[in-house]
Structures are given as C-alpha cells and as structure tokens.
Design a protein around this motif. Structure first.
Motif, PDB file in Angstrom:
ATOM      1  N   ARG A   4      40.643  40.859  48.226  1.00 49.70           N
ATOM      2  CA  ARG A   4      39.590  40.839  49.260  1.00 49.70           C
ATOM      3  C   ARG A   4      38.370  41.617  48.800  1.00 49.70           C
ATOM      4  O   ARG A   4      37.234  41.178  48.981  1.00 49.70           O
ATOM      5  CB  ARG A   4      40.121  41.414  50.583  1.00 49.70           C
ATOM      6  CG  ARG A   4      41.061  40.478  51.324  1.00 49.70           C
ATOM      7  CD  ARG A   4      41.369  40.968  52.728  1.00 49.70           C
ATOM      8  NE  ARG A   4      42.032  42.257  52.739  1.00 49.70           N
ATOM      9  CZ  ARG A   4      43.352  42.440  52.621  1.00 49.70           C
ATOM     10  NH1 ARG A   4      44.151  41.387  52.473  1.00 49.70           N
ATOM     11  NH2 ARG A   4      43.868  43.649  52.659  1.00 49.70           N
ATOM     12  N   GLN A   5      38.577  42.773  48.180  1.00 46.07           N
ATOM     13  CA  GLN A   5      37.447  43.572  47.694  1.00 46.07           C
ATOM     14  C   GLN A   5      36.696  42.829  46.589  1.00 46.07           C
ATOM     15  O   GLN A   5      35.465  42.824  46.563  1.00 46.07           O
ATOM     16  CB  GLN A   5      37.924  44.936  47.188  1.00 46.07           C
ATOM     17  CG  GLN A   5      36.802  45.831  46.727  1.00 46.07           C
ATOM     18  CD  GLN A   5      35.783  46.118  47.810  1.00 46.07           C
ATOM     19  OE1 GLN A   5      36.128  46.333  48.963  1.00 46.07           O
ATOM     20  NE2 GLN A   5      34.521  46.106  47.454  1.00 46.07           N
ATOM     21  N   ALA A   6      37.419  42.195  45.699  1.00 49.40           N
ATOM     22  CA  ALA A   6      36.769  41.421  44.634  1.00 49.40           C
ATOM     23  C   ALA A   6      35.953  40.288  45.232  1.00 49.40           C
ATOM     24  O   ALA A   6      34.819  40.030  44.796  1.00 49.40           O
ATOM     25  CB  ALA A   6      37.826  40.875  43.668  1.00 49.40           C
ATOM     26  N   ASP A   7      36.496  39.633  46.247  1.00 45.21           N
ATOM     27  CA  ASP A   7      35.785  38.542  46.907  1.00 45.21           C
ATOM     28  C   ASP A   7      34.503  39.055  47.570  1.00 45.21           C
ATOM     29  O   ASP A   7      33.444  38.443  47.437  1.00 45.21           O
ATOM     30  CB  ASP A   7      36.700  37.871  47.935  1.00 45.21           C
ATOM     31  CG  ASP A   7      36.093  36.611  48.514  1.00 45.21           C
ATOM     32  OD1 ASP A   7      35.694  35.723  47.728  1.00 45.21           O
ATOM     33  OD2 ASP A   7      36.014  36.523  49.750  1.00 45.21           O
ATOM     34  N   ARG A   8      34.610  40.193  48.263  1.00 41.25           N
ATOM     35  CA  ARG A   8      33.417  40.762  48.917  1.00 41.25           C
ATOM     36  C   ARG A   8      32.335  41.116  47.914  1.00 41.25           C
ATOM     37  O   ARG A   8      31.156  40.992  48.200  1.00 41.25           O
ATOM     38  CB  ARG A   8      33.798  42.010  49.725  1.00 41.25           C
ATOM     39  CG  ARG A   8      34.466  41.702  51.051  1.00 41.25           C
ATOM     40  CD  ARG A   8      34.557  42.928  51.939  1.00 41.25           C
ATOM     41  NE  ARG A   8      35.440  43.943  51.416  1.00 41.25           N
ATOM     42  CZ  ARG A   8      36.748  44.020  51.654  1.00 41.25           C
ATOM     43  NH1 ARG A   8      37.335  43.125  52.415  1.00 41.25           N
ATOM     44  NH2 ARG A   8      37.471  44.994  51.151  1.00 41.25           N
ATOM     45  N   ALA A  35      46.111  35.186  39.871  1.00 44.98           N
ATOM     46  CA  ALA A  35      47.346  34.557  39.399  1.00 44.98           C
ATOM     47  C   ALA A  35      48.531  35.508  39.527  1.00 44.98           C
ATOM     48  O   ALA A  35      49.621  35.100  39.940  1.00 44.98           O
ATOM     49  CB  ALA A  35      47.184  34.102  37.949  1.00 44.98           C
ATOM     50  N   LEU A  36      48.327  36.772  39.203  1.00 44.24           N
ATOM     51  CA  LEU A  36      49.407  37.749  39.283  1.00 44.24           C
ATOM     52  C   LEU A  36      49.860  37.960  40.725  1.00 44.24           C
ATOM     53  O   LEU A  36      51.055  37.920  41.024  1.00 44.24           O
ATOM     54  CB  LEU A  36      48.952  39.084  38.686  1.00 44.24           C
ATOM     55  CG  LEU A  36      49.957  40.228  38.770  1.00 44.24           C
ATOM     56  CD1 LEU A  36      51.207  39.914  37.972  1.00 44.24           C
ATOM     57  CD2 LEU A  36      49.315  41.518  38.297  1.00 44.24           C
ATOM     58  N   VAL A  37      48.911  38.159  41.631  1.00 47.17           N
ATOM     59  CA  VAL A  37      49.248  38.372  43.041  1.00 47.17           C
ATOM     60  C   VAL A  37      49.959  37.141  43.606  1.00 47.17           C
ATOM     61  O   VAL A  37      50.970  37.260  44.307  1.00 47.17           O
ATOM     62  CB  VAL A  37      47.991  38.729  43.864  1.00 47.17           C
ATOM     63  CG1 VAL A  37      48.268  38.695  45.354  1.00 47.17           C
ATOM     64  CG2 VAL A  37      47.463  40.100  43.452  1.00 47.17           C
ATOM     65  N   THR A  38      49.458  35.969  43.289  1.00 51.53           N
ATOM     66  CA  THR A  38      50.077  34.734  43.759  1.00 51.53           C
ATOM     67  C   THR A  38      51.503  34.601  43.235  1.00 51.53           C
ATOM     68  O   THR A  38      52.426  34.263  43.987  1.00 51.53           O
ATOM     69  CB  THR A  38      49.231  33.511  43.336  1.00 51.53           C
ATOM     70  OG1 THR A  38      47.925  33.659  43.891  1.00 51.53           O
ATOM     71  CG2 THR A  38      49.842  32.212  43.805  1.00 51.53           C
ATOM     72  N   SER A  39      51.704  34.895  41.976  1.00 53.51           N
ATOM     73  CA  SER A  39      53.019  34.797  41.364  1.00 53.51           C
ATOM     74  C   SER A  39      54.003  35.790  41.965  1.00 53.51           C
ATOM     75  O   SER A  39      55.142  35.436  42.302  1.00 53.51           O
ATOM     76  CB  SER A  39      52.897  35.039  39.844  1.00 53.51           C
ATOM     77  OG  SER A  39      54.151  35.038  39.244  1.00 53.51           O
ATOM     78  N   GLY A  94      47.989  44.087  46.483  1.00 54.57           N
ATOM     79  CA  GLY A  94      47.352  42.999  45.736  1.00 54.57           C
ATOM     80  C   GLY A  94      46.290  42.258  46.521  1.00 54.57           C
ATOM     81  O   GLY A  94      45.186  42.020  46.034  1.00 54.57           O
ATOM     82  N   ARG A  95      46.618  41.886  47.746  1.00 56.04           N
ATOM     83  CA  ARG A  95      45.640  41.128  48.537  1.00 56.04           C
ATOM     84  C   ARG A  95      44.432  41.983  48.902  1.00 56.04           C
ATOM     85  O   ARG A  95      43.326  41.467  49.011  1.00 56.04           O
ATOM     86  CB  ARG A  95      46.292  40.548  49.782  1.00 56.04           C
ATOM     87  CG  ARG A  95      47.425  39.591  49.471  1.00 56.04           C
ATOM     88  CD  ARG A  95      47.045  38.156  49.696  1.00 56.04           C
ATOM     89  NE  ARG A  95      48.225  37.317  49.566  1.00 56.04           N
ATOM     90  CZ  ARG A  95      48.367  36.409  48.615  1.00 56.04           C
ATOM     91  NH1 ARG A  95      47.413  36.195  47.752  1.00 56.04           N
ATOM     92  NH2 ARG A  95      49.462  35.685  48.545  1.00 56.04           N
ATOM     93  N   ALA A  96      44.625  43.297  49.069  1.00 58.52           N
ATOM     94  CA  ALA A  96      43.484  44.182  49.336  1.00 58.52           C
ATOM     95  C   ALA A  96      42.515  44.172  48.152  1.00 58.52           C
ATOM     96  O   ALA A  96      41.288  44.128  48.336  1.00 58.52           O
ATOM     97  CB  ALA A  96      43.963  45.601  49.621  1.00 58.52           C
ATOM     98  N   LEU A  97      43.054  44.187  46.949  1.00 59.06           N
ATOM     99  CA  LEU A  97      42.195  44.115  45.762  1.00 59.06           C
ATOM    100  C   LEU A  97      41.463  42.779  45.691  1.00 59.06           C
ATOM    101  O   LEU A  97      40.265  42.728  45.350  1.00 59.06           O
ATOM    102  CB  LEU A  97      43.028  44.312  44.499  1.00 59.06           C
ATOM    103  CG  LEU A  97      43.612  45.703  44.293  1.00 59.06           C
ATOM    104  CD1 LEU A  97      44.620  45.687  43.155  1.00 59.06           C
ATOM    105  CD2 LEU A  97      42.497  46.702  44.015  1.00 59.06           C
TER     106      LEU A  97
END
Length: 70
Positions: free
Chosen positions: A44-48, A58-62, A39-42
C-alpha cells in the motif's frame, strides 16, 4: 562512511546463521503468518508513493497464497 543500503546488507551478512524472522517461525509452526499486516502494508505504501515493487508484489502474493491469505 557506508550508505544505508550497504549498512543494511552488512547487517544481514553478519546475522547469526540460525536466525529466523517471526513470520518464518510462525510458518514453520503452522501458525498464521502476518503477511496482510506486514506485506500488504508495504505494498500500500509503495502504491501511494507510485513506486513499482514487482518482486515484493510477487513475494507477498506467493506467501499469502501458500498460507491461505488471499
């Protein structure tokens, strides 16, 4: 010819009823889930790429909160 999105949705629609992801199986068995690696890898890629992904965030955080990964 189907689009990539429609082909992907078709695959999901035709998946076996009892099929579960490895993360779902881990969570059900009480094992650590791979939310940080996946989840966090996705995120980070979205942020980049500058792509807002509020639903994924929201899903990753939950999931992370529910499974003790902050």
């Amino acid at each position: 010819m189907p689009t990539e999105a429609s082909a992907l949705l078709d695959r999901f629609d035709n998946a076996p009823e009892g099929m579960r992801s490895s993360m779902q199986r881990d969570a059900a068995a009480g094992r650590p889930v791979e939310i940080e690696a996946i989840g966090r890898a996705l995120l980070r890629q979205a942020d980049r790429s500058g792509t807002p992904v509020p639903a994924l965030t929201a899903l990753v955080t939950s999931v992370a909160k529910a499974h003790g990964a902050s």
